[in-house]
Write an enzyme that holds these catalytic residues in place. Structure first.
Site, PDB file in Angstrom:
ATOM      1  N   ASN A  94       0.812  -1.225   0.000  1.00  0.00           N
ATOM      2  CA  ASN A  94       0.000   0.000   0.000  1.00  0.00           C
ATOM      3  C   ASN A  94       0.843   1.272   0.000  1.00  0.00           C
ATOM      4  OD1 ASN A  94      -2.485   1.756   0.830  1.00  0.00           O
ATOM      5  ND2 ASN A  94      -0.982   2.082   2.467  1.00  0.00           N
ATOM      6  N   SER A 146      -4.048   2.332  -8.710  1.00  0.00           N
ATOM      7  CA  SER A 146      -4.856   3.556  -8.742  1.00  0.00           C
ATOM      8  C   SER A 146      -5.697   3.562 -10.017  1.00  0.00           C
ATOM      9  CB  SER A 146      -3.939   4.777  -8.753  1.00  0.00           C
ATOM     10  OG  SER A 146      -4.671   5.932  -9.107  1.00  0.00           O
ATOM     11  N   TYR A 161       3.764   9.148 -11.404  1.00  0.00           N
ATOM     12  CA  TYR A 161       2.856   8.437 -10.499  1.00  0.00           C
ATOM     13  C   TYR A 161       2.012   7.429 -11.274  1.00  0.00           C
ATOM     14  CZ  TYR A 161      -0.922   7.681  -7.090  1.00  0.00           C
ATOM     15  OH  TYR A 161      -1.843   7.110  -6.241  1.00  0.00           O
ATOM     16  N   ILE A 193      -9.658   9.127  -2.897  1.00  0.00           N
ATOM     17  CA  ILE A 193      -9.992   8.788  -1.509  1.00  0.00           C
ATOM     18  C   ILE A 193      -9.478   9.930  -0.631  1.00  0.00           C
ATOM     19  CG2 ILE A 193      -9.752   7.032   0.295  1.00  0.00           C
ATOM     20  CD1 ILE A 193     -10.887   5.820  -2.307  1.00  0.00           C
TER      21      ILE A 193
HETATM   22  N1  LIG Z   1      -5.955   8.725  -1.686  1.00  0.00           N
HETATM   23  C1  LIG Z   1      -6.196   8.505  -2.964  1.00  0.00           C
HETATM   24  O1  LIG Z   1      -6.969   9.229  -3.631  1.00  0.00           O
HETATM   25  C2  LIG Z   1      -5.559   7.335  -3.661  1.00  0.00           C
HETATM   26  C3  LIG Z   1      -6.045   6.961  -4.922  1.00  0.00           C
HETATM   27  C4  LIG Z   1      -5.465   5.900  -5.584  1.00  0.00           C
HETATM   28  C5  LIG Z   1      -4.417   5.210  -5.010  1.00  0.00           C
HETATM   29  N2  LIG Z   1      -3.942   5.602  -3.786  1.00  0.00           N
HETATM   30  C6  LIG Z   1      -2.811   4.825  -3.221  1.00  0.00           C
HETATM   31  O2  LIG Z   1      -3.135   4.373  -1.933  1.00  0.00           O
HETATM   32  C7  LIG Z   1      -1.938   4.199  -1.178  1.00  0.00           C
HETATM   33  C8  LIG Z   1      -2.104   4.873   0.186  1.00  0.00           C
HETATM   34  O3  LIG Z   1      -2.221   6.273  -0.018  1.00  0.00           O
HETATM   35  P1  LIG Z   1      -3.030   7.229   0.956  1.00  0.00           P
HETATM   36  O4  LIG Z   1      -4.034   7.913   0.141  1.00  0.00           O
HETATM   37  O5  LIG Z   1      -3.449   6.510   2.183  1.00  0.00           O
HETATM   38  O6  LIG Z   1      -1.886   8.293   1.275  1.00  0.00           O
HETATM   39  P2  LIG Z   1      -1.228   8.804   2.656  1.00  0.00           P
HETATM   40  O7  LIG Z   1      -2.300   9.112   3.638  1.00  0.00           O
HETATM   41  O8  LIG Z   1      -0.272   9.843   2.248  1.00  0.00           O
HETATM   42  O9  LIG Z   1      -0.440   7.522   3.175  1.00  0.00           O
HETATM   43  C9  LIG Z   1       0.709   7.056   2.525  1.00  0.00           C
HETATM   44  C10 LIG Z   1       1.342   5.983   3.382  1.00  0.00           C
HETATM   45  O10 LIG Z   1       2.497   5.476   2.699  1.00  0.00           O
HETATM   46  C11 LIG Z   1       3.577   5.474   3.608  1.00  0.00           C
HETATM   47  N3  LIG Z   1       4.858   5.595   2.935  1.00  0.00           N
HETATM   48  C12 LIG Z   1       5.250   6.558   2.066  1.00  0.00           C
HETATM   49  N4  LIG Z   1       6.518   6.336   1.695  1.00  0.00           N
HETATM   50  C13 LIG Z   1       6.933   5.223   2.354  1.00  0.00           C
HETATM   51  C14 LIG Z   1       8.141   4.494   2.387  1.00  0.00           C
HETATM   52  N5  LIG Z   1       9.208   4.857   1.659  1.00  0.00           N
HETATM   53  N6  LIG Z   1       8.217   3.395   3.182  1.00  0.00           N
HETATM   54  C15 LIG Z   1       7.150   3.010   3.930  1.00  0.00           C
HETATM   55  N7  LIG Z   1       5.981   3.666   3.940  1.00  0.00           N
HETATM   56  C16 LIG Z   1       5.878   4.751   3.152  1.00  0.00           C
HETATM   57  C17 LIG Z   1       3.305   6.621   4.555  1.00  0.00           C
HETATM   58  O11 LIG Z   1       4.014   6.373   5.758  1.00  0.00           O
HETATM   59  P3  LIG Z   1       4.891   7.518   6.523  1.00  0.00           P
HETATM   60  O12 LIG Z   1       4.022   8.749   6.602  1.00  0.00           O
HETATM   61  O13 LIG Z   1       5.165   6.863   7.834  1.00  0.00           O
HETATM   62  O14 LIG Z   1       6.118   7.728   5.700  1.00  0.00           O
HETATM   63  C18 LIG Z   1       1.802   6.516   4.731  1.00  0.00           C
HETATM   64  O15 LIG Z   1       1.487   5.589   5.736  1.00  0.00           O
HETATM   65  C19 LIG Z   1      -0.816   4.801  -2.023  1.00  0.00           C
HETATM   66  O16 LIG Z   1      -0.131   3.770  -2.692  1.00  0.00           O
HETATM   67  C20 LIG Z   1      -1.559   5.666  -3.024  1.00  0.00           C
HETATM   68  O17 LIG Z   1      -0.856   5.847  -4.212  1.00  0.00           O
HETATM   69  C21 LIG Z   1      -4.491   6.635  -3.101  1.00  0.00           C
END
Ligand SMILES: NC(=O)c1ccc[n+]([C@@H]2O[C@H](COP(=O)([O-])OP(=O)(O)OC[C@H]3O[C@@H](n4cnc5c(N)ncnc54)[C@H](OP(=O)(O)O)[C@@H]3O)[C@@H](O)[C@H]2O)c1
Length: 253
Positions: A94, A146, A161, A193
């Site tokens: 994730n 995504s 991305y 999201i």
């Molecule tokens: N939100 C959306 O609209 C959306 C849509 C499509 C896909 N996604 C995907 O869903 C996933 C989660 O995103 P989110 O929306 O929940 O974003 P978020 O709230 O920014 O969370 C991202 C998470 O990834 C972790 N992370 C980032 N770099 C890392 C690394 N090098 N090693 C370990 N952990 C790392 C962060 O941990 P730390 O803060 O501890 O570094 C955080 O827990 C991502 O892959 C994103 O691309 C999100």
């Protein structure tokens, strides 16, 4: 009945957002969960504390700091899960970043960072857990891609991305072929999201995106967590190599 009772899971990037919701849902379904974080230590520790004190949570909950873009740290994450739980049944890739740099401004180091966190991490974590899952003759891998990798709608034009998320789809399909019949590998393509990753987005764009959904809203981290529970459970035992869109019907009209 708890659908993940007796199962052990690693959820990368589960200090907040979608990952935290997945970790919580897995814990409430009875799984042991290793919460991974990189920068957000306080949030990860708080989540461990909250879940560990929840009377409905029966499994073991712990956290481990690892930058999953670093193969050595990823291997240490897997080793920690094996030490804590004795086995790994579920891996959710994730962790992800969105640097929000337009195509002309994206430098080589930006591209490498996006690819390393979003795609390389998943590749090598799968490589690290696969031998254990194959030995025990079962395993579930869920890759968080995504919807931007499938169709372009308003807003997301960040080519590095989108490329990394399209890579997750290839990884999922190819690994499902390589790791069958014992390991199910599937991907979820979330729509927009409400999490920190889109905090930069102007309200107007968010509203447009919500309207593009047939359900007239943005997604919640729980929407992705619920699908993840299904894909991690025995209920999805005949599903592999699939790319499941959870985007409220966005892109259908
Ligand atoms: N939100 C959306 O609209 C959306 C849509 C499509 C896909 N996604 C995907 O869903 C996933 C989660 O995103 P989110 O929306 O929940 O974003 P978020 O709230 O920014 O969370 C991202 C998470 O990834 C972790 N992370 C980032 N770099 C890392 C690394 N090098 N090693 C370990 N952990 C790392 C962060 O941990 P730390 O803060 O501890 O570094 C955080 O827990 C991502 O892959 C994103 O691309 C999100």
């Amino acid at each position: 009945m708890q659908r993940l009772k007796g199962k052990s899971a690693i959820v990368t990037g589960s200090s907040k957002g979608i990952g935290a919701a997945i970790a919580k849902a897995f814990a409430l379904e009875g799984a042991d969960v290793l919460i991974n974080y990189n920068k957000s230590q306080a949030k990860a520790l708080k989540l461990v504390n909250t879940l560990s004190n929840d009377s409905q949570v029966k499994g073991k909950i712990s956290s481990y700091r690892a930058d999953v873009s670093n193969i050595r740290q990823s291997k240490a994450l897997v080793a920690r899960a094996l030490r804590e739980f004795g086995k790994i049944d579920i891996l959710v890739n994730n962790a992800g970043i969105l640097l929000s740099k337009e195509f002309p401004e994206t430098k080589e180091k930006d591209f490498d960072q996006t690819m390393n966190v979003n795609l390389k991490s998943a590749f090598f974590l799968c490589q690290a857990v696969a031998p254990f899952m194959l030995k025990q003759k079962h395993g579930k891998i869920i890759n968080i891609s995504s919807v931007s990798a499938l169709a372009q709608r308003s807003g997301l034009t960040y080519v590095d991305y989108v490329s990394s998320k399209a890579g997750m789809i290839g990884l999922t399909r190819s690994l499902a072929v390589n790791l069958g019949p014992y390991i199910n590998v599937n991907a979820i393509c979330p729509g927009t999201i409400e999490t920190d990753i889109i905090s930069w987005m102007p309200k107007q764009i968010k509203n447009t995106m919500a309207k593009e959904s047939l359900l007239n809203r943005l997604g919640k981290p729980e929407d992705i967590a619920n699908t993840s529970v299904f894909l991690a459970s025995d209920e999805s035992s005949f599903i592999t190599g699939e790319i499941i869109t959870v985007a409220g019907g966005r892109g259908m009209r």
